[in-house]
Enzyme design. Structure first.
Site, PDB file in Angstrom:
ATOM      1  N   LYS A 138      14.565 -41.454 138.651  1.00 53.16           N
ATOM      2  CA  LYS A 138      15.448 -40.900 139.691  1.00 53.16           C
ATOM      3  C   LYS A 138      16.938 -41.270 139.597  1.00 53.16           C
ATOM      4  O   LYS A 138      17.721 -40.516 139.065  1.00 53.16           O
ATOM      5  CB  LYS A 138      14.866 -41.208 141.063  1.00 53.16           C
ATOM      6  CG  LYS A 138      13.530 -40.471 141.263  1.00 53.16           C
ATOM      7  CD  LYS A 138      13.169 -40.263 142.698  1.00 53.16           C
ATOM      8  CE  LYS A 138      12.096 -39.201 142.841  1.00 53.16           C
ATOM      9  NZ  LYS A 138      10.728 -39.715 142.933  1.00 53.16           N
ATOM     10  N   ASP A 151       5.763 -49.156 139.621  1.00 49.19           N
ATOM     11  CA  ASP A 151       6.469 -47.878 139.592  1.00 49.19           C
ATOM     12  C   ASP A 151       7.634 -48.002 140.578  1.00 49.19           C
ATOM     13  O   ASP A 151       7.449 -47.913 141.789  1.00 49.19           O
ATOM     14  CB  ASP A 151       5.504 -46.758 139.997  1.00 49.19           C
ATOM     15  CG  ASP A 151       6.182 -45.388 140.093  1.00 49.19           C
ATOM     16  OD1 ASP A 151       7.429 -45.331 140.089  1.00 49.19           O
ATOM     17  OD2 ASP A 151       5.453 -44.377 140.189  1.00 49.19           O
ATOM     18  N   PHE A 205       2.257 -42.366 144.868  1.00 50.35           N
ATOM     19  CA  PHE A 205       2.731 -41.170 144.161  1.00 50.35           C
ATOM     20  C   PHE A 205       3.287 -41.593 142.812  1.00 50.35           C
ATOM     21  O   PHE A 205       4.157 -42.440 142.726  1.00 50.35           O
ATOM     22  CB  PHE A 205       3.814 -40.426 144.956  1.00 50.35           C
ATOM     23  CG  PHE A 205       4.233 -39.155 144.276  1.00 50.35           C
ATOM     24  CD1 PHE A 205       3.447 -38.009 144.380  1.00 50.35           C
ATOM     25  CD2 PHE A 205       5.373 -39.105 143.486  1.00 50.35           C
ATOM     26  CE1 PHE A 205       3.803 -36.834 143.712  1.00 50.35           C
ATOM     27  CE2 PHE A 205       5.723 -37.933 142.819  1.00 50.35           C
ATOM     28  CZ  PHE A 205       4.947 -36.810 142.940  1.00 50.35           C
TER      29      PHE A 205
HETATM   30  C1  LIG Z   1       9.532 -39.127 142.205  1.00 47.60           C
HETATM   31  C2  LIG Z   1       8.523 -40.141 141.781  1.00 47.60           C
HETATM   32  C3  LIG Z   1       7.803 -39.997 140.583  1.00 47.60           C
HETATM   33  C4  LIG Z   1       7.895 -38.761 139.730  1.00 47.60           C
HETATM   34  O1  LIG Z   1       9.153 -38.578 139.171  1.00 47.60           O
HETATM   35  P1  LIG Z   1       9.505 -37.159 138.490  1.00 47.60           P
HETATM   36  O2  LIG Z   1      10.876 -37.420 137.928  1.00 47.60           O
HETATM   37  O3  LIG Z   1       9.478 -36.132 139.565  1.00 47.60           O
HETATM   38  O4  LIG Z   1       8.488 -36.922 137.450  1.00 47.60           O
HETATM   39  C5  LIG Z   1       6.963 -41.024 140.206  1.00 47.60           C
HETATM   40  N1  LIG Z   1       6.822 -42.121 140.956  1.00 47.60           N
HETATM   41  C6  LIG Z   1       7.483 -42.292 142.118  1.00 47.60           C
HETATM   42  C7  LIG Z   1       7.289 -43.545 142.901  1.00 47.60           C
HETATM   43  C8  LIG Z   1       8.338 -41.299 142.586  1.00 47.60           C
HETATM   44  O5  LIG Z   1       8.954 -41.443 143.759  1.00 47.60           O
END
Ligand SMILES: *Cc1c(COP(=O)(O)O)cnc(C)c1O
Length: 398
Positions: free
Chosen positions: A252, A223, A138
């Protein structure tokens, strides 16, 4: 307004992009949150890994208060003191050299994708643009990041998708090796997959991915929007693996609840961006940066990373015990305070049964329960949560 009024008005005025539970959270302190009817919950959702310092951590609140009365916003045409401070903290505590700030995880990944393409065109070959990502990953909801996300359900209905993404199974080196070609510019992945169901990369695999990237001249993008900043028991998830990325994305938890994103890169890679290549009006604004400095320092000063190691291990063990009692709990996955429980049963009903008893947890894809307590959670709160979870499992699974 009470819960019912907020829900009714929300249904009328707010666009329906979320499946929401029928109550509104209105205040919180530490691990506790309160809804509009005054019901209290232990929050093991934690804003989906945003509220790592719990709700309204006093140091973050104070930093926001002070910065808000001093300077809330100014343009990146000028230097911004707390932005420089947070960049320095991130660089000095990681293996990356330069930081670009934005406002969300998706934006951080967008920046990473742009930088990887720009760098590869200059240093690998003008035809290099393809990024290989993992199934079940994701990376966000913008057009490029939802395409980078290796789950079909997020793509449905949004074609045509941007070109240049390829997917391989996670923890499968030969598939990755086979997918690399002359057009490849980078491999992008979460060291610990979050939204996809909580799956950890194996150490050997991640080391081999790094070696492959070195052999082929590919950038490695981690990420760590969800798994970074102490959540898995090391300040950055990559440190546990002893595998350094070329680009690292964060968001986050970075500013203790205030919207923020960051894309970090090694010096050599960062140089591919020159003035005008990338920008964000709100990125690195004084308010978010002051919150970020306070939040980052708090993680270090309060020894939260070490705390996650010990309490995360305890929580994992206790969940293993529960899995021994309830045969429908098939597997406990993850590390630190990013834990998933694979359930052969109605995960959503378990979430609801927990809510009824004052515990918020999250379910993924209908079969994984995810626990994301704040790093500040106490052992006592973990024990309370475990007791509620056990009662809920008893009710739903029998
Ligand atoms: C939550 C998340 C995102 C997206 O972050 P947003 O602030 O909602 O755009 C991207 N990568 C990972 C691994 C995430 O958990």
């Amino acid at each position: 307004m009470d819960n019912a009024t907020i829900v009714t008005q929300g249904e009328k005025y707010v666009m329906k992009t979320y499946g929401r539970y029928p109550f509104a959270l209105v205040e919180g302190t530490g691990t506790k949150v309160v809804d509009a009817d005054g019901n209290e919950y232990l929050d093991f959702v934690g804003g989906l890994a945003v509220n790592s310092l719990g709700h309204c951590h006093p140091k973050v609140v104070e930093a926001i208060r002070q910065q808000a009365s001093k300077l809330i916003h100014c343009s990146n045409l000028y230097w911004i003191e707390p932005q420089v401070e947070l960049a320095k903290l991130l660089v000095e505590n990681s293996d990356l050299d330069k930081v670009f700030f934005c406002n969300s995880g998706a934006e951080a990944n967008e920046a990473a994708i742009k930088l990887a393409r720009k760098y590869a065109k200059e240093y690998r070959s003008p035809e290099s643009y393809e990024i290989i990502t993992m199934r079940r990953s994701f990376h966000g909801r913008t057009m490029a990041t939802l395409t980078a996300t290796g789950q079909k359900k997020f793509h449905q209905g949004f074609a045509p998708l941007p070109m240049g993404f390829k997917y391989v199974p996670f923890n499968d080196l030969s598939s990755l090796r086979a997918a690399v070609g002359s057009k490849t510019c980078a491999v992008m992945m979460e060291p610990v997959q979050g939204e996809g169901g909580v799956y950890e990369a194996s150490k050997d695999y991640l080391k081999a991915v790094r070696d492959l990237c070195n052999e082929e001249g590919l950038l490695l993008i981690f990420d760590e929007v969800q798994c970074g900043l102490g959540r898995t028991g090391s300040l950055f998830a990559y440190q546990y693996y002893e595998v350094e990325p070329d680009i690292l994305t964060l968001a986050k938890a970075l500013a203790g609840g205030v919207p923020v994103g960051a894309m970090l890169a090694r010096e050599q890679v960062a140089k591919a961006f020159v003035p005008g290549d990338h920008a964000s009006t709100f990125g690195g604004n004084p308010l978010a940066m002051a919150a970020g400095v306070a939040a980052f320092k708090t993680i270090l000063e309060e020894g939260l990373v070490e705390k996650v190691q010990s309490l995360g291990g305890y929580l994992y063990q206790e969940l293993e015990k529960l899995a021994g009692e309830f045969k429908q709990l098939k597997e406990i996955r993850g590390r630190g305070f990013l834990l998933g429980i694979e359930v052969d049963g109605p995960a959503d009903a378990i979430v609801a049964a927990c809510q009824k008893r004052g515990l918020l947890i999250n379910s993924l894809h209908g079969h994984v329960l995810r626990l994301l307590p704040p790093l500040t959670v106490s052992k006592d709160e973990i024990d309370q949560a475990l007791k509620v979870l056990k009662d809920a499992l008893q009710e739903v699974l029998g």
